[in-house]
Design an enzyme around this catalytic site. Structure first.
Site, PDB file in Angstrom:
ATOM      1  N   ARG A  75      68.946 -34.599  96.178  1.00  0.00           N
ATOM      2  CA  ARG A  75      69.496 -35.797  95.535  1.00  0.00           C
ATOM      3  C   ARG A  75      70.656 -35.484  94.603  1.00  0.00           C
ATOM      4  O   ARG A  75      71.494 -36.331  94.345  1.00  0.00           O
ATOM      5  CB  ARG A  75      68.385 -36.523  94.770  1.00  0.00           C
ATOM      6  N   GLU A 129      51.150 -10.488  87.634  1.00  0.00           N
ATOM      7  CA  GLU A 129      52.527 -10.800  87.253  1.00  0.00           C
ATOM      8  C   GLU A 129      52.664 -10.742  85.741  1.00  0.00           C
ATOM      9  O   GLU A 129      51.731 -11.090  85.022  1.00  0.00           O
ATOM     10  CB  GLU A 129      52.893 -12.210  87.717  1.00  0.00           C
ATOM     11  N   LYS A 164      48.979 -14.597  85.865  1.00  0.00           N
ATOM     12  CA  LYS A 164      50.307 -14.594  85.243  1.00  0.00           C
ATOM     13  C   LYS A 164      50.168 -14.089  83.820  1.00  0.00           C
ATOM     14  O   LYS A 164      49.091 -14.161  83.222  1.00  0.00           O
ATOM     15  CB  LYS A 164      50.873 -16.003  85.244  1.00  0.00           C
ATOM     16  N   ASP A 183      47.738 -21.477  94.149  1.00  0.00           N
ATOM     17  CA  ASP A 183      49.066 -20.871  94.205  1.00  0.00           C
ATOM     18  C   ASP A 183      49.029 -19.468  94.812  1.00  0.00           C
ATOM     19  O   ASP A 183      49.980 -19.041  95.464  1.00  0.00           O
ATOM     20  CB  ASP A 183      49.637 -20.816  92.778  1.00  0.00           C
ATOM     21  N   LYS A 220      53.979 -23.084 101.017  1.00  0.00           N
ATOM     22  CA  LYS A 220      52.616 -23.201 100.526  1.00  0.00           C
ATOM     23  C   LYS A 220      52.623 -23.828  99.136  1.00  0.00           C
ATOM     24  O   LYS A 220      53.670 -23.790  98.493  1.00  0.00           O
ATOM     25  CB  LYS A 220      51.927 -21.832 100.509  1.00  0.00           C
ATOM     26  N   LYS A 262      56.691  -9.410 103.418  1.00  0.00           N
ATOM     27  CA  LYS A 262      56.973  -8.171 102.688  1.00  0.00           C
ATOM     28  C   LYS A 262      56.743  -6.980 103.619  1.00  0.00           C
ATOM     29  O   LYS A 262      55.737  -6.937 104.332  1.00  0.00           O
ATOM     30  CB  LYS A 262      56.049  -8.058 101.455  1.00  0.00           C
ATOM     31  N   HIS A 302      48.217 -16.080  99.550  1.00  0.00           N
ATOM     32  CA  HIS A 302      48.616 -14.667  99.543  1.00  0.00           C
ATOM     33  C   HIS A 302      47.401 -13.710  99.547  1.00  0.00           C
ATOM     34  O   HIS A 302      47.339 -12.779 100.337  1.00  0.00           O
ATOM     35  CB  HIS A 302      49.460 -14.339  98.310  1.00  0.00           C
ATOM     36  N   HIS A 361      55.090 -16.129 101.864  1.00  0.00           N
ATOM     37  CA  HIS A 361      56.121 -15.080 101.834  1.00  0.00           C
ATOM     38  C   HIS A 361      55.536 -13.682 101.692  1.00  0.00           C
ATOM     39  O   HIS A 361      56.200 -12.703 102.026  1.00  0.00           O
ATOM     40  CB  HIS A 361      57.172 -15.370 100.749  1.00  0.00           C
TER      41      HIS A 361
HETATM   42  C1  BG6 Z   1      54.639 -17.593  94.831  1.00  0.00           C
HETATM   43  C2  BG6 Z   1      53.931 -18.320  93.723  1.00  0.00           C
HETATM   44  O1  BG6 Z   1      54.111 -17.950  96.070  1.00  0.00           O
HETATM   45  O2  BG6 Z   1      54.499 -16.206  94.641  1.00  0.00           O
HETATM   46  C3  BG6 Z   1      54.461 -17.888  92.372  1.00  0.00           C
HETATM   47  O3  BG6 Z   1      54.117 -19.713  93.879  1.00  0.00           O
HETATM   48  C4  BG6 Z   1      54.415 -16.389  92.228  1.00  0.00           C
HETATM   49  O4  BG6 Z   1      53.733 -18.488  91.325  1.00  0.00           O
HETATM   50  C5  BG6 Z   1      55.056 -15.734  93.438  1.00  0.00           C
HETATM   51  O5  BG6 Z   1      55.101 -16.030  91.051  1.00  0.00           O
HETATM   52  C6  BG6 Z   1      54.856 -14.241  93.402  1.00  0.00           C
HETATM   53  O6  BG6 Z   1      55.610 -13.683  94.426  1.00  0.00           O
HETATM   54  P1  BG6 Z   1      56.097 -12.195  94.343  1.00  0.00           P
HETATM   55  O7  BG6 Z   1      56.753 -11.972  95.650  1.00  0.00           O
HETATM   56  O8  BG6 Z   1      57.015 -12.093  93.176  1.00  0.00           O
HETATM   57  O9  BG6 Z   1      54.851 -11.395  94.153  1.00  0.00           O
END
Ligand code: BG6
Length: 517
Positions: free
Chosen positions: A66, A243, A367, A262, A175, A209, A267, A205
């Site tokens: 937008r 993280e 986190k 999340d 996701k 990796k 993952h 994602h």
């Molecule tokens: C994402 C999450 O899928 O993966 C994020 O939504 C997270 O909250 C991220 O920070 C972590 O990805 P990576 O590749 O930095 O481990």
């Protein structure tokens, strides 16, 4: 350090490997293109593919959102993030060439009135760029908009090949896919009203990796590990995705998701599947995904009375990360002050099959923890101690194999060695393999590999509908419990720690402890 038998050529494959496939010309339409994901992950990954000459000649990106941008201001906005990701190695000349493939269309896929203009833009761009009409849609939107966006793509007519715009139609969906099992099923029904399963690429994602892709190669491409990969030798497995960052500017999204939706549902459960599944019969998308599905279906349901013991949630309070004072989660932008959303989760699973019966898998993610590390640690059963009990040894450590997914991409095996000297004393030492030393440089971005696969139509690294649903089903008893009592199993931890003490107790009850990475 391990050295590759056949060293990789810079930016390419080892001598003798076949050339990588280059996709057919296509237009990538990113909905939500002014957002963070497009700027920080998707476009830098595409730039990387461009520099590696892995994109087809006829390739362009059409960003749609937008925000009022022109092609020029859109490109301008993206260059800063691309510079940041590439660091000192940023190649301004290559960026110029790549940026000429980026276009922007102000519009909203949720607004039917805008469809004709969007279609016209897609048509003209495909004509100008020599794209016969292959369209890849990327939903880089808030998850609550996925269903409406897919409906919009269908209603706009863009999902169906037409004269002058033939070729494939595929959609990439970020996701979390749904918010729970029921939500995932509703979304699947919406998606399948417009796209067939083979056109749908649900992205996780982590699967892009290099270190995660290597799990299959490590396990099944070597003769010496797989014989040990079972309950006869493995005491337990720990999967960690820690993280240091907080929720950054994503408070709005994150507060509706939390660590379970999340990270754990996608993952971490994908890592569990890869580390525990049986060898697939081939590397085809369905053979690999069939094995993952089978494994996830073998995960034992936790009896209702044990739910509080098998999963611990946490939320970060104010604290210090890398010497910097950081606020509590509840003080972050976009987060309500009384939020009961978890920023940490630790859960115990067991797999009820012949290979793994009785072996606990402990998964955790959080986190604002004390360090950034994603890893899988396989703890082997201890050796009998009797031989060493009259020595100065103290307690010996059992062997562990650690697959480090990031940031120090590599693998190490820890074993005991005699400490030099007159007495017998066993000290843990390590064999190490580092990607950087063995192959040079950093691994390519996960999103690049996945975007390329979606363009090629290869879904092996994308969770299938049934896998997404079985992953939700595994968590459903917990989600149900927290729906009834949102604050249950939620403990606070200071930012910069390794999570709440209750998560340590989860292992301590069984005489184990978390690895400090
Ligand atoms: C994402 C999450 O899928 O993966 C994020 O939504 C997270 O909250 C991220 O920070 C972590 O990805 P990576 O590749 O930095 O481990």
């Amino acid at each position: 350090m391990a050295a590759p038998a056949d060293r990789a050529t810079p930016g390419g494959l080892p001598a003798g490997a076949g050339a990588p496939a280059v996709p057919d010309p296509c237009l990538l339409v990113i909905f939500g293109a002014s957002g963070d994901l497009a700027r920080r992950k998707l476009v830098p990954a595409l730039f990387d593919l461009h520099r590696e000459k892995m994109l087809p000649g006829g390739f362009a990106v059409l960003g749609v959102s937008r925000t009022a941008h022109t092609d020029a201001s859109f490109r301008e906005r993206l260059i800063a993030a691309a510079r940041e990701v590439a660091g000192a190695g940023f190649d301004a000349g290559a960026w110029e060439a790549f940026a000429s493939r980026l276009f922007y269309h102000p519009g909203d896929i949720l607004d039917a009135e805008g469809f004709p203009a969007l279609r016209d833009r897609v048509r003209s761009l495909c004509g100008e760029r020599g794209i016969p009409g292959n369209l890849l849609f990327y939903l880089s939107l808030a998850p609550k908009h996925y269903a409406a966006a897919v409906r919009g793509i269908g209603a706009s007519g863009l999902s169906a090949p037409e004269e002058g715009l033939a070729g494939f139609r595929r959609v990439v969906i970020e996701k979390p896919f749904g918010n729970d099992l029921a939500g995932a099923k509703i979304l699947s029904a919406e998606v399948s009203a417009v796209f067939r399963e083979e056109q749908v690429f649900r992205i996780d994602h982590y699967l892009g990796k290099e270190t995660v892709q290597n799990l299959l190669v490590f396990r099944f491409g070597n003769g010496i590990f797989e014989p040990l990969w079972n309950r006869n030798y493995v005491d337990h497995v720990q999967i960690t995705a820690a993280e240091e960052i907080g929720v950054e500017s994503r408070g709005d999204y994150y507060d509706g998701a939390g660590a379970v939706r999340d990270m754990l549902q996608n993952h971490l459960l994908q890592l569990l599947a890869l580390v525990a599944m049986e060898p697939p019969i081939s590397l085809s998308a369905d053979d690999v995904r069939d094995e993952k599905l089978k494994l996830l279906r073998s995960v034992e349901p936790v009896p209702p009375g044990m739910l509080g013991e098998a999963c611990v949630r946490g939320q970060y309070a104010a604290g210090t990360v890398r010497g910097q004072a950081v606020p509590a989660y509840r003080s972050e932008r976009g987060v309500p002050p009384g939020s009961l959303t978890e920023t940490y989760v630790a859960a115990r699973f067991t797999v009820d099959n012949w290979r793994w019966g009785g072996v606990p898998f402990y998964l955790r993610s959080g986190k604002r923890l004390a360090g950034r590390v994603s890893e899988i640690a396989i703890r082997f059963r201890p050796a009998p101690y009797r031989l060493f009990e009259d020595t100065a040894c103290g307690q010996m450590e059992s062997n562990q194999l650690v697959l480090n997914i990031q940031p120090d991409e590599g693998i190490f095996l820890q074993f005991g060695a005699k400490f030099p000297g007159p007495s017998i004393c066993v000290q843990p030492v390590q064999f190490r393999f580092s990607y950087e030393q063995a192959f040079g440089g950093k691994s390519p971005p996960a999103y690049g590999r996945l975007l390329l696969d979606a363009m090629l139509g290869d879904a092996a690294l994308f969770p299938r509908e049934d896998i997404v649903e079985v992953s939700w089903a595994l968590l459903e008893p917990y989600l149900e419990r927290w729906r009834e009592n949102p604050g249950q199993d939620l403990y606070y931890y200071p930012a910069g720690s390794w999570g709440p003490g209750e998560a340590d107790a989860l292992l301590a009850r069984e005489g184990r402890q978390w690895r400090t990475p």
